[in-house]
Design an enzyme around this catalytic site. Structure first.
Site, PDB file in Angstrom:
ATOM      1  N   TRP A  78      49.886  -7.776  -9.194  1.00 15.92           N
ATOM      2  CA  TRP A  78      49.723  -8.933  -8.305  1.00 15.92           C
ATOM      3  C   TRP A  78      50.983  -9.208  -7.504  1.00 15.92           C
ATOM      4  O   TRP A  78      50.916  -9.633  -6.345  1.00 15.92           O
ATOM      5  CB  TRP A  78      49.280 -10.155  -9.104  1.00 15.92           C
ATOM      6  CG  TRP A  78      47.914  -9.929  -9.668  1.00 15.92           C
ATOM      7  CD1 TRP A  78      47.564  -9.782 -10.981  1.00 15.92           C
ATOM      8  CD2 TRP A  78      46.691  -9.755  -8.922  1.00 15.92           C
ATOM      9  NE1 TRP A  78      46.212  -9.534 -11.094  1.00 15.92           N
ATOM     10  CE2 TRP A  78      45.658  -9.510  -9.861  1.00 15.92           C
ATOM     11  CE3 TRP A  78      46.389  -9.781  -7.567  1.00 15.92           C
ATOM     12  CZ2 TRP A  78      44.330  -9.300  -9.469  1.00 15.92           C
ATOM     13  CZ3 TRP A  78      45.073  -9.559  -7.172  1.00 15.92           C
ATOM     14  CH2 TRP A  78      44.072  -9.328  -8.120  1.00 15.92           C
ATOM     15  N   LYS A 110      41.179 -18.605 -13.465  1.00 14.59           N
ATOM     16  CA  LYS A 110      41.706 -17.926 -14.641  1.00 14.59           C
ATOM     17  C   LYS A 110      42.078 -18.891 -15.767  1.00 14.59           C
ATOM     18  O   LYS A 110      42.367 -18.449 -16.874  1.00 14.59           O
ATOM     19  CB  LYS A 110      42.910 -17.069 -14.274  1.00 14.59           C
ATOM     20  CG  LYS A 110      42.547 -15.897 -13.390  1.00 14.59           C
ATOM     21  CD  LYS A 110      43.707 -14.963 -13.190  1.00 14.59           C
ATOM     22  CE  LYS A 110      43.331 -13.808 -12.284  1.00 14.59           C
ATOM     23  NZ  LYS A 110      42.331 -12.930 -12.888  1.00 14.59           N
ATOM     24  N   ASP A 137      53.565 -17.618  -8.328  1.00 18.16           N
ATOM     25  CA  ASP A 137      52.130 -17.392  -8.500  1.00 18.16           C
ATOM     26  C   ASP A 137      51.859 -17.539  -9.992  1.00 18.16           C
ATOM     27  O   ASP A 137      52.251 -16.693 -10.792  1.00 18.16           O
ATOM     28  CB  ASP A 137      51.758 -15.995  -8.007  1.00 18.16           C
ATOM     29  CG  ASP A 137      50.292 -15.626  -8.282  1.00 18.16           C
ATOM     30  OD1 ASP A 137      49.561 -16.442  -8.880  1.00 18.16           O
ATOM     31  OD2 ASP A 137      49.892 -14.507  -7.913  1.00 18.16           O
TER      32      ASP A 137
END
Length: 361
Positions: free
Chosen positions: A103, A196, A172
Site C-alpha cells: 500500500w 477494514k 494511512d
C-alpha cells in the site's frame, strides 16, 4: 438466527453483530418515518443528526484534539494517495515516503504524478518484513511531510514506535484505524478507508489539522480540496449515507465497550494468542515478520508447502473459519483480526491450527 461464521476477511471487515441487528430493525422504516434512512435527503434532519453524531464520535473515540477536523470522503484510501500530495505539496516543497510494502508503493506511485516525491526508507531490501527505526529514515531539505503506512495489510507489519523525524507525518491507517492511540502532535493528516475496521466500504475518514488548510493548494477541482470539504462539513456533495450511518453505530459500540484503549488491549491479546500458536508449532507454521513489527490486525503465516496450505484453507472453511487465504500477491495465509472480531473466533482458529498440525505434521 443462524450461527455466524468466523470472518477473518481483510476487508470488508467483521462488524459488531448488535450493530448489524440494529440496522436491520431500522432499515425499512427509520424512526417511524415510513422510509429508510438511505432514501431520505442527505440534508434532512434525520441524516444530518446521524452525520453530526458520527463526526462527534470520531473525534471522541479516537481522542482527536480540537486542532483537527474530520472529513467524510468517498474514493477510499486510494483516492487519498492523490489528494494528499495534490493538497499539501506546494511549489518548493517535497514529500518523503516510507516504502514499507504494497500500500505504501501505491501511495508513492500516485504521489509522483503531483510533485517532488522521494523514498525516505525502502523496505524492499528486507523483503518488507519490518518497519524502519526513526534513525533509518532519511529526510531531505524542504520536506513538507513524511508519509507512512502505519500497518501494511498484506505484509502483516506495523510500526511498534511512531517515527520521530522532525517533519509532520501523514498516515494511512486504513487497516488499524482506531485500534490504538496516535500521537496527534506528530501528524498533519491521517486517513483510511472505513471498511477494514470501522464499517462498510464506500467511506474514507480523514483527519486534517485545521491550521494547514489555508496553505493547501487550491488550483484544482473543488471536490479534491480538503478546505472545501471542511467548509461544507463534508456535505459538498451527496455523502455515502449508509456507510456513515453504520460508522456511527460501530463507534457507539466501541465507546460502550470501553473505547480506544480497550480496543488496543483486545487487539494485543487476540494477536498474542495467534502468534503464540504459530511460534509454538515447531516451525510448522511460520511468520516471516520481524517479531517487533508484527501487526496486531493482520497476522500472516505459511505452512510447509503450498499443498498443505490449500488443504488447510479448505478444511478451515469447512469449520466456518472464513477468508484465511493470503493476498494473491504474496500467497500463504492471513488472519485479519479487527476490532469487532470476537476473541472466541481467534480461539477457534488457534484450536483448529493445533488440530491440523497434530493430523498433518
Amino acid at each position: 438466527m443462524n450461527k455466524r461464521a468466523h470472518n477473518f476477511s481483510a476487508g470488508p471487515c467483521t462488524l459488531p453483530l448488535e450493530c448489524l441487528e440494529e440496522a436491520q430493525k431500522e432499515f425499512v422504516n427509520y424512526h417511524d418515518t415510513g422510509m429508510s434512512l438511505i432514501e431520505m435527503s442527505h440534508r434532512g434532519k434525520h441524516f444530518v443528526e446521524v452525520a453530526n453524531d458520527a463526526m462527534r464520535l470520531c473525534m471522541e473515540v479516537f481522542e482527536v484534539p480540537d486542532e483537527f477536523s474530520v472529513l467524510f470522503l468517498q474514493g477510499g484510501a486510494i483516492m487519498q494517495f492523490s489528494m494528499v500530495p495534490m493538497n499539501l505539496l506546494v511549489p518548493g516543497k517535497k514529500a518523503g515516503y516510507v516504502h514499507s510494502g504494497t500500500w505504501a508503493k501505491g501511495a508513492i506511485t500516485d504521489a509522483k504524478a503531483y510533485g517532488d516525491v522521494y523514498i525516505a526508507w525502502n523496505g524492499e531490501q528486507c523483503g518488507y518484513t519490518r518497519m524502519p527505526d526513526s534513525g533509518e529514515i532519511e529526510i531531505q531539505d524542504d520536506t513538507r511531510y513524511l508519509h507512512i503506512t502505519t500497518n501494511e495489510t498484506i505484509e502483516g507489519i506495523r510500526y511498534p514506535n511512531w517515527p520521530d523525524v522532525g517533519v509532520p507525518l501523514v498516515g494511512d491507517m486504513s487497516s488499524e484505524y482506531m485500534a490504538r492511540p496516535v500521537p496527534w502532535e506528530k501528524f498533519d493528516l491521517i486517513y483510511g478507508g472505513a471498511q477494514k475496521n470501522l464499517g462498510p466500504s464506500g467511506l474514507c475518514v480523514v483527519f486534517v489539522r485545521k491550521s494547514i488548510l489555508e496553505h493547501t493548494n487550491s488550483h484544482m477541482g473543488r471536490y479534491l480540496r480538503y478546505d472545501v470539504h471542511e467548509s461544507k462539513t463534508s456535505m459538498f456533495n451527496t455523502p455515502p449515507v449508509f456507510s456513515i450511518y453504520m460508522l456511527g453505530k460501530v463507534l457507539k459500540w466501541m465507546k460502550k465497550e470501553g473505547g480506544l484503549k480497550v480496543m488496543e488491549s483486545r487487539a494485543a491479546e487476540k494477536a498474542g494468542l495467534l502468534y503464540d500458536t504459530i511460534d509454538q508449532s515447531g516451525g510448522y507454521y511460520s511468520c516471516p515478520v520481524d517479531v517487533a513489527c508484527r501487526s496486531h490486525m493482520n497476522v500472516v503465516f505459511r505452512l510447509p508447502s503450498e499443498e498443505l496450505e490449500q488443504q488447510f484453507l479448505a478444511e478451515a472453511g469447512q469449520n466456518d473459519l472464513m477468508h484465511l487465504k493470503g493476498h494473491r500477491s504474496v500467497g500463504g495465509c492471513r488472519a485479519s483480526i479487527y476490532n469487532a472480531l470476537p476473541r472466541a473466533s481467534v480461539e477457534a482458529l488457534c484450536s483448529f491450527m493445533s488440530d491440523f498440525l497434530s493430523r498433518n505434521g
